[in-house]
Enzyme design. Structure first.
Site, PDB file in Angstrom:
ATOM      1  N   SER A   8      -9.374  12.286  53.228  1.00 46.19           N
ATOM      2  CA  SER A   8     -10.032  12.588  54.501  1.00 46.19           C
ATOM      3  C   SER A   8     -10.504  14.032  54.490  1.00 46.19           C
ATOM      4  O   SER A   8      -9.697  14.968  54.429  1.00 46.19           O
ATOM      5  CB  SER A   8      -9.063  12.377  55.665  1.00 46.19           C
ATOM      6  OG  SER A   8      -9.591  12.987  56.820  1.00 46.19           O
ATOM      7  N   HIS A  33     -13.329   9.825  52.878  1.00 49.72           N
ATOM      8  CA  HIS A  33     -13.137   9.365  54.259  1.00 49.72           C
ATOM      9  C   HIS A  33     -13.670  10.442  55.197  1.00 49.72           C
ATOM     10  O   HIS A  33     -13.203  11.584  55.180  1.00 49.72           O
ATOM     11  CB  HIS A  33     -11.643   9.120  54.486  1.00 49.72           C
ATOM     12  CG  HIS A  33     -11.297   8.583  55.840  1.00 49.72           C
ATOM     13  ND1 HIS A  33     -11.391   7.249  56.160  1.00 49.72           N
ATOM     14  CD2 HIS A  33     -10.839   9.211  56.956  1.00 49.72           C
ATOM     15  CE1 HIS A  33     -10.993   7.069  57.413  1.00 49.72           C
ATOM     16  NE2 HIS A  33     -10.659   8.243  57.923  1.00 49.72           N
ATOM     17  N   ASP A  35     -14.282  11.578  58.922  1.00 43.98           N
ATOM     18  CA  ASP A  35     -13.820  11.356  60.294  1.00 43.98           C
ATOM     19  C   ASP A  35     -14.782  11.955  61.302  1.00 43.98           C
ATOM     20  O   ASP A  35     -14.961  13.170  61.354  1.00 43.98           O
ATOM     21  CB  ASP A  35     -12.449  12.018  60.480  1.00 43.98           C
ATOM     22  CG  ASP A  35     -11.350  11.235  59.799  1.00 43.98           C
ATOM     23  OD1 ASP A  35     -11.142  10.067  60.171  1.00 43.98           O
ATOM     24  OD2 ASP A  35     -10.703  11.789  58.894  1.00 43.98           O
ATOM     25  N   MET A  37     -15.568  12.518  65.234  1.00 43.77           N
ATOM     26  CA  MET A  37     -14.908  12.528  66.553  1.00 43.77           C
ATOM     27  C   MET A  37     -15.847  13.116  67.591  1.00 43.77           C
ATOM     28  O   MET A  37     -16.476  14.149  67.346  1.00 43.77           O
ATOM     29  CB  MET A  37     -13.649  13.379  66.490  1.00 43.77           C
ATOM     30  CG  MET A  37     -12.694  12.962  65.394  1.00 43.77           C
ATOM     31  SD  MET A  37     -11.270  14.045  65.385  1.00 43.77           S
ATOM     32  CE  MET A  37     -10.365  13.369  64.002  1.00 43.77           C
ATOM     33  N   HIS A  66     -15.383   6.947  59.367  1.00 45.88           N
ATOM     34  CA  HIS A  66     -14.467   6.520  60.425  1.00 45.88           C
ATOM     35  C   HIS A  66     -14.969   7.076  61.753  1.00 45.88           C
ATOM     36  O   HIS A  66     -14.794   8.254  62.047  1.00 45.88           O
ATOM     37  CB  HIS A  66     -13.058   7.037  60.087  1.00 45.88           C
ATOM     38  CG  HIS A  66     -12.017   6.685  61.095  1.00 45.88           C
ATOM     39  ND1 HIS A  66     -10.754   7.249  61.086  1.00 45.88           N
ATOM     40  CD2 HIS A  66     -12.026   5.832  62.161  1.00 45.88           C
ATOM     41  CE1 HIS A  66     -10.051   6.749  62.086  1.00 45.88           C
ATOM     42  NE2 HIS A  66     -10.802   5.893  62.756  1.00 45.88           N
ATOM     43  N   MET A  68     -14.668   7.705  65.341  1.00 46.50           N
ATOM     44  CA  MET A  68     -13.791   7.752  66.514  1.00 46.50           C
ATOM     45  C   MET A  68     -14.655   8.197  67.679  1.00 46.50           C
ATOM     46  O   MET A  68     -14.554   9.313  68.184  1.00 46.50           O
ATOM     47  CB  MET A  68     -12.631   8.729  66.256  1.00 46.50           C
ATOM     48  CG  MET A  68     -11.595   8.148  65.303  1.00 46.50           C
ATOM     49  SD  MET A  68     -10.525   9.412  64.594  1.00 46.50           S
ATOM     50  CE  MET A  68     -11.511   9.891  63.196  1.00 46.50           C
ATOM     51  N   MET A 137      -4.426   2.223  62.222  1.00 42.51           N
ATOM     52  CA  MET A 137      -4.081   3.641  62.378  1.00 42.51           C
ATOM     53  C   MET A 137      -2.564   3.810  62.365  1.00 42.51           C
ATOM     54  O   MET A 137      -1.842   3.097  63.060  1.00 42.51           O
ATOM     55  CB  MET A 137      -4.632   4.194  63.696  1.00 42.51           C
ATOM     56  CG  MET A 137      -6.142   4.358  63.765  1.00 42.51           C
ATOM     57  SD  MET A 137      -6.869   5.424  62.499  1.00 42.51           S
ATOM     58  CE  MET A 137      -6.064   6.991  62.825  1.00 42.51           C
ATOM     59  N   GLY A 142      -7.353  11.416  66.140  1.00 42.09           N
ATOM     60  CA  GLY A 142      -7.803  12.676  66.737  1.00 42.09           C
ATOM     61  C   GLY A 142      -7.501  13.914  65.921  1.00 42.09           C
ATOM     62  O   GLY A 142      -8.262  14.872  65.943  1.00 42.09           O
ATOM     63  N   PHE A 143      -6.400  13.889  65.193  1.00 48.70           N
ATOM     64  CA  PHE A 143      -5.995  15.098  64.468  1.00 48.70           C
ATOM     65  C   PHE A 143      -5.360  14.763  63.122  1.00 48.70           C
ATOM     66  O   PHE A 143      -4.703  13.724  62.994  1.00 48.70           O
ATOM     67  CB  PHE A 143      -4.979  15.903  65.303  1.00 48.70           C
ATOM     68  CG  PHE A 143      -5.527  16.326  66.636  1.00 48.70           C
ATOM     69  CD1 PHE A 143      -6.252  17.508  66.766  1.00 48.70           C
ATOM     70  CD2 PHE A 143      -5.365  15.519  67.755  1.00 48.70           C
ATOM     71  CE1 PHE A 143      -6.796  17.889  67.996  1.00 48.70           C
ATOM     72  CE2 PHE A 143      -5.901  15.881  68.986  1.00 48.70           C
ATOM     73  CZ  PHE A 143      -6.613  17.073  69.110  1.00 48.70           C
ATOM     74  N   GLY A 144      -5.548  15.658  62.169  1.00 55.71           N
ATOM     75  CA  GLY A 144      -4.864  15.531  60.894  1.00 55.71           C
ATOM     76  C   GLY A 144      -3.457  16.096  61.017  1.00 55.71           C
ATOM     77  O   GLY A 144      -3.118  16.723  62.026  1.00 55.71           O
ATOM     78  N   GLY A 145      -2.646  15.854  60.011  1.00 53.08           N
ATOM     79  CA  GLY A 145      -1.333  16.489  59.945  1.00 53.08           C
ATOM     80  C   GLY A 145      -0.257  15.935  60.857  1.00 53.08           C
ATOM     81  O   GLY A 145       0.777  16.582  61.066  1.00 53.08           O
ATOM     82  N   ASP A 175      -4.294   4.979  57.852  1.00 52.89           N
ATOM     83  CA  ASP A 175      -4.832   6.329  58.043  1.00 52.89           C
ATOM     84  C   ASP A 175      -3.932   7.090  59.008  1.00 52.89           C
ATOM     85  O   ASP A 175      -3.759   6.680  60.150  1.00 52.89           O
ATOM     86  CB  ASP A 175      -6.258   6.192  58.606  1.00 52.89           C
ATOM     87  CG  ASP A 175      -6.936   7.516  58.872  1.00 52.89           C
ATOM     88  OD1 ASP A 175      -6.404   8.561  58.457  1.00 52.89           O
ATOM     89  OD2 ASP A 175      -8.022   7.500  59.494  1.00 52.89           O
ATOM     90  N   GLY A 176      -3.358   8.175  58.511  1.00 53.53           N
ATOM     91  CA  GLY A 176      -2.527   9.038  59.342  1.00 53.53           C
ATOM     92  C   GLY A 176      -1.136   9.203  58.769  1.00 53.53           C
ATOM     93  O   GLY A 176      -0.391   8.231  58.639  1.00 53.53           O
ATOM     94  N   GLY A 177      -0.810  10.429  58.360  1.00 51.31           N
ATOM     95  CA  GLY A 177       0.537  10.705  57.861  1.00 51.31           C
ATOM     96  C   GLY A 177       0.844  10.068  56.516  1.00 51.31           C
ATOM     97  O   GLY A 177       2.015   9.913  56.143  1.00 51.31           O
ATOM     98  N   GLY A 197      -5.359  13.063  54.343  1.00 53.80           N
ATOM     99  CA  GLY A 197      -5.997  14.357  54.525  1.00 53.80           C
ATOM    100  C   GLY A 197      -5.124  15.459  53.987  1.00 53.80           C
ATOM    101  O   GLY A 197      -5.327  15.961  52.869  1.00 53.80           O
TER     102      GLY A 197
HETATM  103  C1  DX5 Z   1      -6.951  11.158  62.280  1.00 51.83           C
HETATM  104  C2  DX5 Z   1      -7.955  10.861  61.201  1.00 51.83           C
HETATM  105  C3  DX5 Z   1      -7.388  10.939  59.852  1.00 51.83           C
HETATM  106  C4  DX5 Z   1      -6.816  12.280  59.457  1.00 51.83           C
HETATM  107  C5  DX5 Z   1      -5.641  12.003  58.564  1.00 51.83           C
HETATM  108  O1  DX5 Z   1      -7.460  10.800  63.499  1.00 51.83           O
HETATM  109  O2  DX5 Z   1      -8.497   9.565  61.376  1.00 51.83           O
HETATM  110  O3  DX5 Z   1      -8.281  10.450  58.856  1.00 51.83           O
HETATM  111  O4  DX5 Z   1      -7.714  13.130  58.812  1.00 51.83           O
HETATM  112  O5  DX5 Z   1      -4.991  13.181  58.294  1.00 51.83           O
HETATM  113  P1  DX5 Z   1      -3.525  13.220  57.654  1.00 51.83           P
HETATM  114  O6  DX5 Z   1      -3.594  12.480  56.369  1.00 51.83           O
HETATM  115  O7  DX5 Z   1      -3.285  14.681  57.485  1.00 51.83           O
HETATM  116  O8  DX5 Z   1      -2.592  12.577  58.632  1.00 51.83           O
HETATM  117 ZN    ZN Z   2      -9.671   8.705  59.718  1.00 51.13          ZN
END
Ligand code: DX5
Ligand code: ZN
Length: 224
Positions: A8, A33, A35, A37, A66, A68, A137, A142-145, A175-177, A197
């Site tokens: 990502s 990927h 993202d 938003m 993706h 969003m 999901m 909405g956010f990475g990490g 996707d996510g974590g 990501g």
């Molecule tokens: C979150 C995004 C993800 C995000 C994942 O809303 O859709 O693609 O970048 O980030 P990580 O892998 O750090 O959770």
């Molecule tokens: Zn994503």
């Protein structure tokens, strides 16, 4: 099913985005990927089609987009023209999902549908025959990490089971974590496409990060 690693770019250094993506390609990543938003569907704003268009000029990888955003129908064409290979939109958007799927296909792009954590697997079942991938999901979008939600694994398994039972050869993406410690749970539940990501772009050695993630996923992959 083939294990697909999809970094990502939300976690990349945007000042050197082209180089970041080239490095991921060299490291053996399968897709990118991207993202998108809108600050409305999710409480964050990232980037749109112009960024993708610039990236497309310097990168030939498969662009996994993706969206969003609240109105995917309105923007699908912009992303198709900017170089998207797959467009994933959210079932929870404001548009009619079937209409969005048809629009994406008409643009020559692969359609996929995403589910937020609170949306049950059953909600997507009727669309599975018409899409190429379902994204489950594993964080609130909405956010990475953020931390991986292990309680989404039954949803991954339910989507895979429905697809198998109905002869639909779709990919299931998470996707996510996702990192080398969590990816195995998703693989065991039936996911084959893994977005990451932080676990990829926030590492010093991209080759090692991609290889470790792929190995951890493959080690838990169900027998076919
Ligand atoms: C979150 C995004 C993800 C995000 C994942 O809303 O859709 O693609 O970048 O980030 P990580 O892998 O750090 O959770
Ligand atoms: Zn994503």
């Amino acid at each position: 099913m083939k294990t697909v690693i999809s970094p990502s770019i939300l976690s990349a250094d945007f000042a050197i985005l082209g180089e970041e993506c080239a490095a991921m390609e060299k490291a053996g990543a399968d897709e990118l990927h991207i993202d998108v938003m809108d600050g409305h569907f999710v409480p964050n704003i990232s980037y749109g089609a112009p960024i993708m268009k610039s990236l497309r000029k310097v990168n030939k990888m498969f662009f996994d987009t993706h969206l969003m955003i609240s109105e995917p129908l309105r923007y699908a064409e912009d992303f198709a023209k900017a170089g998207a290979n797959r467009i994933t939109f959210h079932l929870e958007c404001d548009d009619d999902p079937m209409e969005v799927i048809e629009k994406i296909r008409s643009l020559g792009v692969s359609p996929a549908i995403a589910l937020k954590p609170k949306t049950p697997a059953e909600a997507v079942f009727k669309y599975i025959p018409y899409v190429d991938m379902v994204l489950v999901m594993t964080v609130e979008p909405g956010f990475g990490g953020q931390s991986f939600m292990a309680d989404m694994m039954p949803k991954v398994a339910a989507v895979r089971k429905y697809a198998d039972e109905n002869g639909c050869e779709i990919s299931v993406q998470v996707d996510g974590g996702i990192d080398k410690n969590t990816v195995g749970f998703a693989a065991a539940a039936g996911a084959n496409n893994f977005v990451a990501g932080s676990a990829l772009f926030r590492q010093d050695d991209y080759i090692k990060a991609v290889a470790e993630l792929r190995a951890a996923a493959d080690s838990q992959k169900p027998e076919e």
